[in-house]
Design a protein around this motif. Structure first.
Motif, PDB file in Angstrom:
ATOM      1  N   GLY A 246       0.747  -1.050   0.174  1.00  0.00           N
ATOM      2  CA  GLY A 246       0.019  -0.031   0.100  1.00  0.00           C
ATOM      3  C   GLY A 246       0.736   1.193   0.041  1.00  0.00           C
ATOM      4  N   ASN A 247       2.011   1.091   0.566  1.00  0.00           N
ATOM      5  CA  ASN A 247       3.081   2.174   0.424  1.00  0.00           C
ATOM      6  C   ASN A 247       4.190   2.232  -0.600  1.00  0.00           C
ATOM      7  N   ALA A 248       4.656   1.010  -0.949  1.00  0.00           N
ATOM      8  CA  ALA A 248       5.528   0.861  -1.839  1.00  0.00           C
ATOM      9  C   ALA A 248       5.578  -0.325  -2.566  1.00  0.00           C
ATOM     10  N   SER A 249       6.151  -0.457  -3.639  1.00  0.00           N
ATOM     11  CA  SER A 249       6.074  -1.694  -4.527  1.00  0.00           C
ATOM     12  C   SER A 249       7.364  -2.446  -4.304  1.00  0.00           C
ATOM     13  N   THR A 250       7.896  -3.649  -4.597  1.00  0.00           N
ATOM     14  CA  THR A 250       9.038  -4.319  -4.641  1.00  0.00           C
ATOM     15  C   THR A 250       9.835  -3.799  -5.964  1.00  0.00           C
ATOM     16  N   GLY A 251      11.091  -3.719  -5.806  1.00  0.00           N
ATOM     17  CA  GLY A 251      11.831  -3.196  -6.786  1.00  0.00           C
ATOM     18  C   GLY A 251      12.761  -2.272  -6.190  1.00  0.00           C
ATOM     19  N   LEU A 252      13.453  -1.211  -6.807  1.00  0.00           N
ATOM     20  CA  LEU A 252      14.629  -0.358  -6.390  1.00  0.00           C
ATOM     21  C   LEU A 252      13.686   0.903  -5.911  1.00  0.00           C
TER      22      LEU A 252
END
Length: 396
Positions: A246-252
């Protein structure tokens, strides 16, 4: 990447005395980016040369007593329009001036004394969400043999060390304060490389120790103090994290701020740190806005998918419970991990410029996550991570 730059810093003769104030570090940056040159005074139609101007109680007064506030505001509005049209995320402005000063400006006495405040244009740019710095931060971040860039790498990210053209290696166990008994975990190496990446002087630390292994906050920050002793003024921390759903996705990701949930702080033992005069260190902008903005610009230019957000450091070694994830989401946390926060505290206390990069290898709460899966995910993002770091080094 587009950057707004005061014309006088580029060598354009537009100052009150008819001259310029060229700064080599700024000029070198200008050679690598698309420049949007601004000079509010010239834009306003004020003559060159002219009497010097300073701010007094919100007004801009020439040394001969003339009030040129409206001229300066008009020039700032014109320059702001150019800046907004360009879409530039960063401005490098002339320090201390009534138009372009950031944080401190001349106090109106025409004696060289300074007071807190921002120039008229600087204030307008900041209101637009543009990162505004002076030539001082550009000079401070400029790498050299005497001031290499330190890079501390986390789980699965140590491959960047293979890019170093080494002049010498340093075993971690020869570093003052690093525990003799420490041995690297999978995905870490305990041999620092001093050399260059793409001709940029660097010191790369391809691994770290953690609080959850039983080490103290002082021990885990020994690499930071070592980098400082070697003359490093910039330090890049890279870490593996979980993204908060909900606040960030996987990845850089680029770290913008942090919440220290470890219960530890290296400055609690500040009497053992000769370089730090007091433990009462303000933590505003612990992650240097200038470096964050450069990283964002590099990512955009290279088409690298990167998010930004707040990092929460926990003690570990357990991953987060569902209740803890819910709490972190409510706190506005994007990334959670088991390192970095104490290192950033130490680096900031030592006056270093800090860039935090993360690989969110999994969503927090993923019951299938393992140390091995984090390493595998790091490998999948290795190319983009490498391009991002090399791009930042190039701009520095």
């Amino acid at each position: 990447m587009r950057v707004i730059v005061s014309e006088c810093l580029r060598g354009v003769a537009c100052r009150y005395d008819g001259g310029a104030k060229p700064v080599s570090a700024v000029q070198e940056l200008c050679e690598k980016v698309d420049v949007v040159g601004v000079c509010p005074e010239v834009a306003s139609g004020l003559p060159v040369p002219r009497p010097p101007a300073e701010q007094v109680d919100g007004r801009v007064i020439l040394k001969d007593g003339s009030d040129v506030t409206e001229d300066f505001k008009r020039g700032a509005d014109i320059s702001l329009g150019r800046a907004k049209a360009s879409g530039a995320p960063l401005a490098v402005l002339k320090a201390k001036s009534p138009s372009c000063g950031v944080g401190v400006i001349y106090d109106g006495s025409h004696t060289g004394k300074l007071t807190k405040g921002d120039g008229i244009l600087a204030h307008l740019l900041q209101e637009e969400g543009i990162c505004v710095v002076t030539e001082d931060i550009v000079k401070s971040c400029k790498p050299s043999v005497e001031h290499p860039v330190a890079i501390v790498l986390g789980t699965g990210l140590g491959h960047l060390g293979s890019l170093v053209k080494p002049a010498r290696h340093i075993d971690y166990h020869d570093i003052d304060g690093f525990p003799d008994e420490a041995r690297p975990m999978a995905g870490h190496s305990f041999q620092a490389a001093v050399g260059t990446i793409d001709d940029v002087p660097v010191v790369v630390y391809p691994g770290r120790i953690h609080l959850y292994q039983g080490y103290s906050a002082m021990e885990i920050t020994s690499l930071v103090r070592h980098a400082h002793h070697l003359g490093c003024r910039d330090i890049i921390f890279a870490c593996a994290t979980g993204s908060v759903p909900g606040n960030a996705s996987t990845g850089l990701g680029i770290l913008t701020d942090q919440i220290n949930l470890t219960g530890r702080n290296p400055l609690a033992e500040w009497d053992e740190i000769r370089e730090v005069e007091t433990p009462f260190v303000g933590m505003t902008d612990a992650y240097t806005p200038y470096l964050r903005t450069l990283a964002r610009g590099v990512a955009d230019d290279l088409g690298i998918s990167v998010e930004e957000g707040v990092y929460a450091g926990t003690l570990g070694p357990t991953f987060e419970t569902p209740a803890e994830i819910g709490m972190l989401r409510m706190l506005g946390v994007s990334y959670v991990g088991m390192s970095t926060v104490c290192e950033v505290i130490m680096a900031h206390a030592l006056g270093m410029n800090v860039l935090g990069l993360t690989l969110a290898a999994n969503e927090s709460g993923d019951a299938t996550v393992t140390h091995e899966s984090v390493l595998a995910e790091a490998g999948r993002h290795a190319d983009d991570f490498e391009r991002l770091v090399r791009g930042v080094l190039h701009l520095l």
